[in-house]
Write an enzyme that holds these catalytic residues in place. Sequence first.
Site, short mmCIF file in Angstrom:
data_model
loop_
_atom_site.label_atom_id
_atom_site.label_comp_id
_atom_site.label_asym_id
_atom_site.label_seq_id
_atom_site.Cartn_x
_atom_site.Cartn_y
_atom_site.Cartn_z
CE1 TYR A 209 23.13 -92.97 127.70
CE2 TYR A 209 23.47 -94.09 125.60
CZ TYR A 209 22.85 -93.12 126.18
OH TYR A 209 22.02 -92.25 125.46
CE LYS B 286 18.20 -92.45 127.60
NZ LYS B 286 17.81 -91.40 128.29
CE LYS C 172 28.08 -88.73 124.54
NZ LYS C 172 27.00 -87.87 124.80
CB ILE D 117 15.66 -85.93 137.26
CG1 ILE D 117 16.81 -86.93 136.93
CG2 ILE D 117 15.62 -84.99 136.41
CD1 ILE D 117 16.29 -87.68 135.58
N PRO E 51 41.97 -89.99 117.71
CG PRO E 51 41.32 -89.93 120.06
CD PRO E 51 41.26 -89.07 118.78
CB THR F 151 19.55 -94.03 123.20
OG1 THR F 151 20.69 -94.45 122.27
CG2 THR F 151 19.36 -94.84 124.31
CG ASP F 152 20.67 -95.62 117.98
OD1 ASP F 152 21.26 -95.23 119.06
OD2 ASP F 152 21.12 -95.40 117.03
CD GLU F 153 24.32 -96.04 122.29
OE1 GLU F 153 24.84 -96.38 123.26
OE2 GLU F 153 24.79 -94.72 121.87
CG PHE G 266 24.41 -81.84 122.12
CD1 PHE G 266 24.40 -81.06 121.05
CD2 PHE G 266 24.22 -83.33 121.75
CE1 PHE G 266 24.42 -81.28 119.80
CE2 PHE G 266 24.07 -83.66 120.30
CZ PHE G 266 24.14 -82.67 119.50
CE1 TYR H 254 37.97 -94.52 121.89
CE2 TYR H 254 35.65 -95.01 121.97
CZ TYR H 254 36.85 -94.39 122.56
OH TYR H 254 36.71 -93.58 123.34
N GLY I 206 17.80 -79.71 130.39
CA GLY I 206 17.67 -78.73 129.28
C GLY I 206 18.84 -77.74 129.01
P1 NAD Z 1 24.35 -84.38 127.55
O1 NAD Z 1 25.18 -85.20 128.28
O2 NAD Z 1 24.63 -83.41 126.64
O3 NAD Z 1 23.37 -83.65 128.73
C1 NAD Z 1 22.81 -84.34 129.70
C2 NAD Z 1 22.05 -83.08 130.54
O4 NAD Z 1 21.54 -83.77 131.69
C3 NAD Z 1 22.94 -82.33 131.01
O5 NAD Z 1 22.65 -80.85 130.91
C4 NAD Z 1 23.28 -82.51 132.50
O6 NAD Z 1 23.65 -81.68 133.52
C5 NAD Z 1 21.94 -82.99 132.58
N1 NAD Z 1 21.75 -84.02 133.81
C6 NAD Z 1 22.75 -85.05 134.07
N2 NAD Z 1 22.17 -85.62 135.41
C7 NAD Z 1 21.15 -85.08 135.82
C8 NAD Z 1 20.55 -85.36 136.63
N3 NAD Z 1 20.59 -86.16 137.91
N4 NAD Z 1 19.47 -84.28 136.89
C9 NAD Z 1 19.11 -83.28 136.32
N5 NAD Z 1 19.93 -83.14 135.25
C10 NAD Z 1 20.92 -84.07 135.07
O7 NAD Z 1 23.35 -85.37 126.81
P2 NAD Z 1 22.63 -85.17 125.35
O8 NAD Z 1 23.58 -85.79 124.24
O9 NAD Z 1 22.08 -83.83 125.06
O10 NAD Z 1 21.59 -86.31 125.55
C11 NAD Z 1 20.18 -85.97 126.18
C12 NAD Z 1 19.04 -87.20 126.03
O11 NAD Z 1 19.28 -87.55 124.74
C13 NAD Z 1 19.91 -88.21 126.92
O12 NAD Z 1 18.61 -88.90 127.71
C14 NAD Z 1 20.21 -89.18 125.97
O13 NAD Z 1 20.08 -90.58 126.30
C15 NAD Z 1 19.55 -89.13 124.96
N6 NAD Z 1 20.07 -89.51 123.43
C16 NAD Z 1 21.28 -88.90 123.17
C17 NAD Z 1 21.75 -89.13 121.82
C18 NAD Z 1 23.11 -88.55 121.50
O14 NAD Z 1 23.68 -88.94 120.14
N7 NAD Z 1 23.65 -87.60 122.22
C19 NAD Z 1 21.00 -89.91 120.84
C20 NAD Z 1 19.93 -90.53 121.50
C21 NAD Z 1 19.38 -90.14 122.56
P1 TYD Z 2 30.27 -91.87 120.62
O1 TYD Z 2 30.24 -90.43 120.17
O2 TYD Z 2 30.78 -92.11 122.06
O3 TYD Z 2 28.77 -92.47 120.60
P2 TYD Z 2 28.19 -93.88 120.86
O4 TYD Z 2 29.20 -94.83 121.47
O5 TYD Z 2 27.08 -93.54 121.77
O6 TYD Z 2 27.64 -94.38 119.60
O7 TYD Z 2 30.87 -92.87 119.73
C1 TYD Z 2 30.56 -93.02 118.42
C2 TYD Z 2 31.48 -94.07 117.67
O8 TYD Z 2 32.90 -93.33 117.57
C3 TYD Z 2 31.36 -95.27 118.33
O9 TYD Z 2 31.62 -96.20 117.48
C4 TYD Z 2 32.84 -94.99 119.22
C5 TYD Z 2 33.70 -94.25 118.42
N1 TYD Z 2 34.76 -93.41 118.72
C6 TYD Z 2 35.98 -93.45 118.48
O10 TYD Z 2 36.48 -94.24 117.63
N2 TYD Z 2 36.85 -92.61 119.00
C7 TYD Z 2 36.82 -91.73 120.07
O11 TYD Z 2 37.51 -91.22 120.73
C8 TYD Z 2 35.08 -91.65 120.60
C9 TYD Z 2 34.86 -90.83 121.65
C10 TYD Z 2 34.33 -92.39 120.22
#
Ligand code: NAD
Ligand code: TYD
Length: 330
Positions: free
Chosen positions: A143, A147, A182, A57, A198, A119-121, A11, A200, A8
Amino acid sequence: MRLLVCGGAGFIGSTFVRLRVRDHGDDVTVLDKLTYAGRRENLQDVIDDVRFVHGGIEDPASVAQAAAGCEAIVNFAAETHVDRSISGPEAFIVTNMQGTHVLLEAARERGLRYVQVSTDEVYGSIESGSFTESSPLQPSSPYSATKTGADLLVSSYFHTYGLETVICRGSNNYGPYQYPEKLIPLMILNALAGDHLPVYGDGRNVRNWLYVEDFGRGIGHVLAHGVPGEAYNCGGPDECENLEVVKRIIDLTGADETQIEFVTDRPGHDRRYSLSPAKLEALGWKAEVRFGEGLATTVDWYRENAWWWEPIRSGAYREYYERHYGRALG
Ligand code: NAD
Ligand code: TYD
């Protein structure tokens, strides 16, 4: 509800906590390890309204302490960055898989409802069309593989033990408080600082963008109405090529296209993600924020909240950045 929100302080988790405390008056316990991505600052406006337990966790004692008195577990806790999973997968296995197992055991012992944030991944890449919940799981990165492993373990606890589990799979999120490794926050901060942007590969990879509050509401919807044993896709309303995302950020920040730098592609880089949200929409959820509006709000937030990101950019993040991109920041 009395909720245990794992991860919690991250992000999406912090956004979810804010929504639950403010809009639902829930009694929330946060369990978070506070890794590089987790920060109490993410909860600055609700920190006095939640019970905070600092722990992993994967640690049964911390989970037992945090789960006491709760009715449901919502698990956001994860290692989440694909690039870090490529350079070091181990932490992903410990948190995303072992940690999920410890939480499932805690839910089973106490008879708690369990929501897994996924995640969609897990579906891998799709050239055209969109993934539904019955699409095969074909993850490509460490990753997404961890998941996927967690999702399968969650389903097994429903089938084997009758645990009330639900999975909610989101597409790429963006919004305030996202750690700048990200794509979107990294590009916003680099654009504002006049640094290189940057991109990719050829920049033509496509992501399906979901504003973080829409995902938070989607997860809340699944918590309240999801059918046990089911998974729900929470897909964003718009998709966009990475290069187009970067150009929009350049327009919103007043940066310059000469800042764009094409860099070595990510190994195993998924070309396109796309989720059909039809099943979750049939349950009553709908995304409210279109990409153009959400991106402008996000750029404004980063512009106005340097207190939040300045300590990140000046700390260990610099070393990560130099190691990963091979150039100094700023
Ligand atoms: P984040 O990296 O911002 O946050 C992750 C949180 O988990 C952090 O607060 C971290 O301290 C905590 N954490 C990490 N390891 C831990 C552990 N062992 N025990 C307790 N806490 C721990 O990630 P986010 O982007 O907020 O993603 C949250 C969830 O949503 C994840 O499960 C991710 O797979 C999923 N998700 C993310 C996205 C995205 O675009 N960011 C999209 C779909 C799903
Ligand atoms: P990211 O935010 O890492 O999310 P995910 O890989 O989980 O989709 O990346 C989003 C897209 O942006 C992915 O196609 C990789 C690209 N990317 C770049 O082109 N440059 C960067 O510096 C980063 C971090 C990502």
